[in-house]
Enzyme design. Sequence first.
Site, PDB file in Angstrom:
ATOM      1  N   TYR A 106       7.200  12.225  17.776  1.00  0.00           N
ATOM      2  CA  TYR A 106       7.563  10.956  17.145  1.00  0.00           C
ATOM      3  C   TYR A 106       7.871   9.918  18.222  1.00  0.00           C
ATOM      4  O   TYR A 106       7.374   8.787  18.165  1.00  0.00           O
ATOM      5  CB  TYR A 106       8.771  11.150  16.233  1.00  0.00           C
ATOM      6  CG  TYR A 106       9.226   9.876  15.559  1.00  0.00           C
ATOM      7  CD1 TYR A 106       8.581   9.400  14.427  1.00  0.00           C
ATOM      8  CD2 TYR A 106      10.297   9.143  16.072  1.00  0.00           C
ATOM      9  CE1 TYR A 106       8.992   8.211  13.810  1.00  0.00           C
ATOM     10  CE2 TYR A 106      10.713   7.965  15.460  1.00  0.00           C
ATOM     11  CZ  TYR A 106      10.055   7.507  14.339  1.00  0.00           C
ATOM     12  OH  TYR A 106      10.463   6.340  13.737  1.00  0.00           O
ATOM     13  N   LYS A 143       5.756   6.336  18.947  1.00  0.00           N
ATOM     14  CA  LYS A 143       6.366   5.015  18.968  1.00  0.00           C
ATOM     15  C   LYS A 143       6.243   4.360  20.348  1.00  0.00           C
ATOM     16  O   LYS A 143       6.084   3.134  20.443  1.00  0.00           O
ATOM     17  CB  LYS A 143       7.828   5.086  18.529  1.00  0.00           C
ATOM     18  CG  LYS A 143       8.001   5.501  17.063  1.00  0.00           C
ATOM     19  CD  LYS A 143       7.246   4.571  16.111  1.00  0.00           C
ATOM     20  CE  LYS A 143       7.530   4.889  14.655  1.00  0.00           C
ATOM     21  NZ  LYS A 143       6.811   3.969  13.731  1.00  0.00           N
ATOM     22  N   ASN A 195       4.210  -0.504   8.400  1.00  0.00           N
ATOM     23  CA  ASN A 195       5.408   0.295   8.163  1.00  0.00           C
ATOM     24  C   ASN A 195       5.109   1.774   7.930  1.00  0.00           C
ATOM     25  O   ASN A 195       5.993   2.610   8.069  1.00  0.00           O
ATOM     26  CB  ASN A 195       6.161  -0.273   6.953  1.00  0.00           C
ATOM     27  CG  ASN A 195       7.353   0.564   6.550  1.00  0.00           C
ATOM     28  OD1 ASN A 195       8.315   0.709   7.297  1.00  0.00           O
ATOM     29  ND2 ASN A 195       7.278   1.155   5.365  1.00  0.00           N
ATOM     30  N   ASP A 208      -4.599   5.498   2.525  1.00  0.00           N
ATOM     31  CA  ASP A 208      -4.246   6.453   3.571  1.00  0.00           C
ATOM     32  C   ASP A 208      -4.598   5.778   4.886  1.00  0.00           C
ATOM     33  O   ASP A 208      -5.778   5.591   5.197  1.00  0.00           O
ATOM     34  CB  ASP A 208      -5.033   7.753   3.395  1.00  0.00           C
ATOM     35  CG  ASP A 208      -4.826   8.740   4.530  1.00  0.00           C
ATOM     36  OD1 ASP A 208      -4.069   8.427   5.472  1.00  0.00           O
ATOM     37  OD2 ASP A 208      -5.450   9.826   4.488  1.00  0.00           O
ATOM     38  N   THR A 265       0.821  -1.206   0.000  1.00  0.00           N
ATOM     39  CA  THR A 265       0.000   0.000   0.000  1.00  0.00           C
ATOM     40  C   THR A 265       0.853   1.253   0.000  1.00  0.00           C
ATOM     41  O   THR A 265       1.978   1.268   0.495  1.00  0.00           O
ATOM     42  CB  THR A 265      -0.954   0.043   1.206  1.00  0.00           C
ATOM     43  OG1 THR A 265      -0.235   0.431   2.386  1.00  0.00           O
ATOM     44  CG2 THR A 265      -1.639  -1.295   1.421  1.00  0.00           C
ATOM     45  N   SER A 285       8.443  -0.092  14.657  1.00  0.00           N
ATOM     46  CA  SER A 285       8.510   0.922  15.704  1.00  0.00           C
ATOM     47  C   SER A 285       9.831   1.665  15.525  1.00  0.00           C
ATOM     48  O   SER A 285      10.168   2.078  14.420  1.00  0.00           O
ATOM     49  CB  SER A 285       8.396   0.255  17.081  1.00  0.00           C
ATOM     50  OG  SER A 285       8.502   1.198  18.123  1.00  0.00           O
TER      51      SER A 285
END
Length: 273
Positions: free
Chosen positions: A148, A152, A83, A56, A32, A134
Site C-alpha cells: 500500500y 501511494k 478515490n 472497474d 463510479t 493519496s
Amino acid sequence: MSKIIFITGASKGFGKLWAEAFLKRGDKVAATARNTAALQDLVAIYGDNILPVKLDVTNRNEVLEAVNHIEKHFGNIDVLINNAGFGLFGTTEETSEAEARQQMETNFFGSLWVTQAVLPIFRKQKSGHIVQISSFLGLTTLPLLGLYNASKFAVEGLIETISTEVAHLGIKATLIEPNGYATDWAGASAAQTSAEIEDYAPVRKAFAETGENPEIWGKPEATIAPILEVVDSENPPLRLLLGKIAFQAMEQVYAQRLKDIETWKAVSIAAHG
C-alpha cells in the site's frame, strides 16, 4: 457556479461522503463504483444531478468508455477525484505476487488509466483539476502496509510529474494525503490480508495496539470542508495533508530527512565528481 465532478470509488467512505457534499451544494456528480446499487439512495434524492457509472478502474477499456459516457452526459468534466483504492495488510515477505499486483493495479494503474482518459477533455477545455487521493503513507511508511505504501509513493510521483506537464494548459493537480480515518478503509475496503508468518507476530501486535488508540482516527465528516475548499481554490496546493496525525508525522519525518541530508552533505557533493 456549479461544477461537474467525477469521483471514482464513490460507493462508500470518502467517495460517497464527498459526492453527497457536492450534490448538496448544487454540483453535478458522475460517481463510479463496482456496484452502483450503493448509489441509489443519492439518485433518489438528487435525481439527474448524479450519474452512477459502473466501473472497474483496473480495466482500461472500461475506463475509457466510462469517461466518454460521462462527457456525453454532462458535456464536460471540471474536476476529477481519483478515490478508488484499497489497503493490503501484511508484511512485505508475506505478500503474494497476486496480492502485490492487485494492489498496484487498483491504487496506481487505476489512477493512471482514469487520469489518462480525462486529460484529453481537460486539454480541450484548457481547464480542469486532478484531485488524487493519496495518503500520508505516500510520504512515509508504516509496517504491514508495504505494498500500500509503495502504491501511494508511486501515485505521488505520477501526479507530481503530471502537474509539471499540464500546468501551461490551465490544468491543476492536487494530492490529498489523509491519515487514518474512521471509515471502513481498514474493514471492508481493505479487501485483503496476506497469509501470516509467525516471526512477524510482534510487528502485528504493535500495529494493532497503535490502532486501538481512538485519537489517531480522524472524523470523516471533518474532511468535507477542506475538499470543497481545495476544489474551489484558484490556486490549489500540490499537496494537502488531512488530519493532525499526518501533519505531526510529516513534521518529524521531514525534520529527520533534512538533518540526514545535512549530515551527509560533504559525501553527497563529493560524489558528483
